[in-house]
Design a protein around this motif. Structure first.
Motif, PDB file in Angstrom:
ATOM      1  N   LYS A   1      29.273  40.319  48.277  1.00 46.91           N
ATOM      2  CA  LYS A   1      30.318  40.295  47.359  1.00 46.91           C
ATOM      3  C   LYS A   1      31.598  40.821  47.942  1.00 46.91           C
ATOM      4  N   LEU A   2      31.336  42.135  48.661  1.00 44.88           N
ATOM      5  CA  LEU A   2      32.700  42.866  49.013  1.00 44.88           C
ATOM      6  C   LEU A   2      33.858  41.810  49.490  1.00 44.88           C
ATOM      7  N   LYS A   3      33.573  40.790  50.310  1.00 45.67           N
ATOM      8  CA  LYS A   3      34.404  40.044  50.826  1.00 45.67           C
ATOM      9  C   LYS A   3      35.494  39.360  49.999  1.00 45.67           C
TER      10      LYS A   3
ATOM     11  N   ALA B   1      38.357  41.626  46.326  1.00 46.31           N
ATOM     12  CA  ALA B   1      39.992  41.835  45.980  1.00 46.31           C
ATOM     13  C   ALA B   1      40.174  40.384  45.398  1.00 46.31           C
ATOM     14  N   ASP B   2      39.986  39.198  45.785  1.00 46.56           N
ATOM     15  CA  ASP B   2      40.490  38.020  44.963  1.00 46.56           C
ATOM     16  C   ASP B   2      39.763  37.660  43.711  1.00 46.56           C
TER      17      ASP B   2
ATOM     18  N   ASN C   1      32.624  34.115  36.287  1.00 45.93           N
ATOM     19  CA  ASN C   1      31.843  33.132  36.897  1.00 45.93           C
ATOM     20  C   ASN C   1      31.491  33.426  38.154  1.00 45.93           C
ATOM     21  N   LEU C   2      31.987  34.243  38.759  1.00 51.68           N
ATOM     22  CA  LEU C   2      31.811  34.287  40.327  1.00 51.68           C
ATOM     23  C   LEU C   2      30.951  35.681  40.559  1.00 51.68           C
ATOM     24  N   ASP C   3      31.100  36.584  39.558  1.00 49.07           N
ATOM     25  CA  ASP C   3      30.342  37.757  39.473  1.00 49.07           C
ATOM     26  C   ASP C   3      30.105  38.509  40.832  1.00 49.07           C
ATOM     27  N   VAL C   4      31.345  38.950  41.430  1.00 48.24           N
ATOM     28  CA  VAL C   4      31.578  39.596  42.591  1.00 48.24           C
ATOM     29  C   VAL C   4      31.801  41.185  42.472  1.00 48.24           C
TER      30      VAL C   4
ATOM     31  N   PHE D   1      39.809  31.209  34.360  1.00 48.22           N
ATOM     32  CA  PHE D   1      38.278  30.785  34.781  1.00 48.22           C
ATOM     33  C   PHE D   1      37.947  29.587  33.789  1.00 48.22           C
ATOM     34  N   ASP D   2      36.702  29.025  34.120  1.00 49.32           N
ATOM     35  CA  ASP D   2      36.219  27.968  33.561  1.00 49.32           C
ATOM     36  C   ASP D   2      35.436  28.390  32.395  1.00 49.32           C
TER      37      ASP D   2
END
Ligand code: FAD
Length: 495
Positions: free
Chosen positions: A251-253, A256-257, A263-266, A455-456
């Motif tokens: 997830k770290l990569k 930042a963005d 929904n992306l849960d990073v 986000f959706d």
């Protein structure tokens, strides 16, 4: 006699909470009163206590006064805490360090510490640092009593990379004023930790703690025992570090963005373990830096975990009204007061909020996530708390209910970050005044359309059965309906 606390320790990391500063001669141990920092390694309070014990030629003992209630903590967080402490006990035993759990009512924690210091003839007591009022009351009680026994009480900030009293000597306006101060000191404090040395003396480690019995002693009048304990977070340092490894690998990569997209849960998901000190953020900061890649992700992670988190400690340390409207900046208090009687389009009761029965499917989904999983995505937390302000009859009520729901259900609740997070949303803590509008006054506003742009919404809502249905029952529309309506309007306009 030794002047405090021990020669090799960085003196800026501790404070003396007693008049007495001299470690008592002829004593039988040094006592670490463990509070916020519930871990063995990477813990400056543990290292300080071990260091004093070594210089005095006495063993180290660790005491955890297990309070039977704490603000709005429910059985969910108490279970998480107890299971984490079970691992602490195992780690300490492997170092021949006795660990004792004393069950105490919240008002009697101070007595439990003083009794242990007397019983075990402590040369000094060392504790860690948590800037919440209840803990300060305990410290005052313990400090006063220990002075009578000529035993010093040292407090070590083991939770912040830069000790809160070093980072700043006042309540900071916001991240922009604290950040340069932290940045200046950060590399001095961001160091690898020494290992904790074993007790070399013969020590009676006693029987293992009966954790079921400890949890059974919770005060059911104050602690909600009906909240379930989901397995979203496995308690303890080992599980925390495994989850952190996964964050670094996967997830770290993207952090930042994409960290603001539910929904992306990073996000790292480390907050519950950090909240109970099962890992120290300094360990996480050291480890991400060592990776030598994803520099944007690393910088963003450190901004959140060092600057933002330490800003929360700064707020609660220098402002004892951290959980009340009187703790807000003057402009925010005035503005909220001015708009406190504005008509509200919707108002809900505490029970309706708790059961996710609002007209807003996104809000309901976030609340269901909180109740079912013990967490809520960071971006939604802001939206969630701001809507509580919009849909309650007064800002004071919104602050109270926001904190109540956060602290009862969120694994990471009842901590400075929670007070500041809800405070930021409801009473503009660390924020500035925005365009004035109804109900919010000058407090920053957030709305559904703003979320839609980020986000959706339907992708998130559909993961939480009940969220959309409840919204429809309360007279709202679902994200799908809103989208269909939006595209119909667009088509009509373009004809
Ligand atoms: C209404 C509201 C309530 C909140 N309640 C809490 C709470 O009870 N406990 C809590 O720890 N945080 C709270 N936060 C702050 C933030 O939302 C969480 O720390 C974060 O979402 C936790 O997820 P994570 O561990 O995956 O964070 P990551 O994004 O992976 O961040 C890493 C660490 O940095 C710290 N951190 C991240 N964001 C913030 C922030 N905005 N302020 C301070 N520290 C931060 C946390 O320790 C977190 O574990 C709240 C925010 C809001 C708006």
């Amino acid at each position: 006699m030794t002047t405090a606390p021990f020669s090799e320790f960085d003196s800026s990391r501790y404070r003396l909470l007693t008049e007495t500063g001299d470690v008592k001669d002829g004593a039988a141990c040094v006592l670490y009163w463990m509070g916020r920092d519930q871990r063995v390694e990477d813990n400056y309070a543990m290292l300080a206590a071990r260091g004093i014990a070594k210089e005095q030629g006495v063993p180290l003992r660790v005491l955890f006064p297990f309070y039977t209630s704490f603000n709005d903590m429910s059985v969910r967080q108490f279970t998480f805490m107890a299971k984490g402490l079970e691992e602490v006990e195992r780690d300490l035993r492997s170092l021949n360090i006795p660990f004792e759990v004393k069950v105490a009512a919240v008002g009697e924690v101070g007595e439990a510490v003083v009794d242990a210091a007397k019983e075990h003839k402590a040369a000094a007591v060392v504790t860690d640092h948590m800037p919440l009022r209840i803990v300060r009351e305990w410290e005052e009680k313990v400090g006063g009593e220990l002075d009578g026994l000529d035993v010093p009480l040292f407090q070590v900030d083991a939770a912040n990379v830069v000790p809160v009293w070093v980072a700043s000597d006042k309540k900071e306006v916001g991240a922009r004023t604290l950040r340069p101060k932290i940045n200046k000191l950060y590399s001095r404090y961001l160091k690898e930790f020494d290992a904790v040395e074993k007790n070399t003396e013969k020590c009676d480690l006693g029987p293992l703690t009966n954790w079921e019995e400890v949890l059974g002693s919770l005060d059911a009048k104050k602690v909600d025992m009906d909240v379930n304990v989901p397995n979203t977070f496995v308690p303890g340092k080992t599980a925390a570090m495994a989850a952190f490894q996964d964050f670094c690998d996967e997830k770290l990569k993207k952090y930042a963005d994409n960290r603001n997209d539910p929904n992306l849960d990073v996000q790292s998901g480390m907050a519950p373990w950090v909240r109970f000190g099962q890992v120290g953020f300094q360990r996480l900061a050291l480890d991400v830096k060592k990776l030598g890649k994803y520099s944007d992700g690393v910088a963003a992670f450190i901004e959140e975990g060092v600057v933002r988190r330490e800003l929360s400690d700064n707020f609660c340390f220098y402002n004892s009204n951290y959980d009340s409207l009187t703790g807000a900046a003057g402009w925010a208090q005035e503005s909220l007061q001015l708009h406190s009687t504005d008509a509200r389009e919707y108002t809900y009761t505490k029970e309706q909020f708790e059961k996710a029965l609002t007209h807003d499917d996104l809000w309901n989904a976030a609340q269901i996530q909180l109740v079912n999983e013990g967490k809520m995505h960071g971006f939604l937390r802001m939206y969630w708390a701001k809507k509580i302000l919009e849909w309650t009859t007064s800002p004071a009520q919104a602050l109270e209910w926001g904190l109540y729901l956060n602290d009862k259900f969120s694994f990471d609740g009842s901590c400075p970050n929670g007070y500041v997070g809800v405070g930021w949303s409801v009473m503009g803590v660390h924020d500035m005044g925005w365009k004035e509008r109804d109900v919010f006054g000058k407090i920053r506003f957030m709305n559904y359309n703003g979320c839609k742009r980020k986000f959706d919404i339907w992708d998130f809502v559909r993961k939480y059965p009940g969220a959309a249905e409840n919204a429809l029952k309360a007279g709202g529309e679902t994200a799908v309906q809103k989208k269909a309506k939006g595209s119909k309007n667009k088509k009509q306009k373009t004809r």
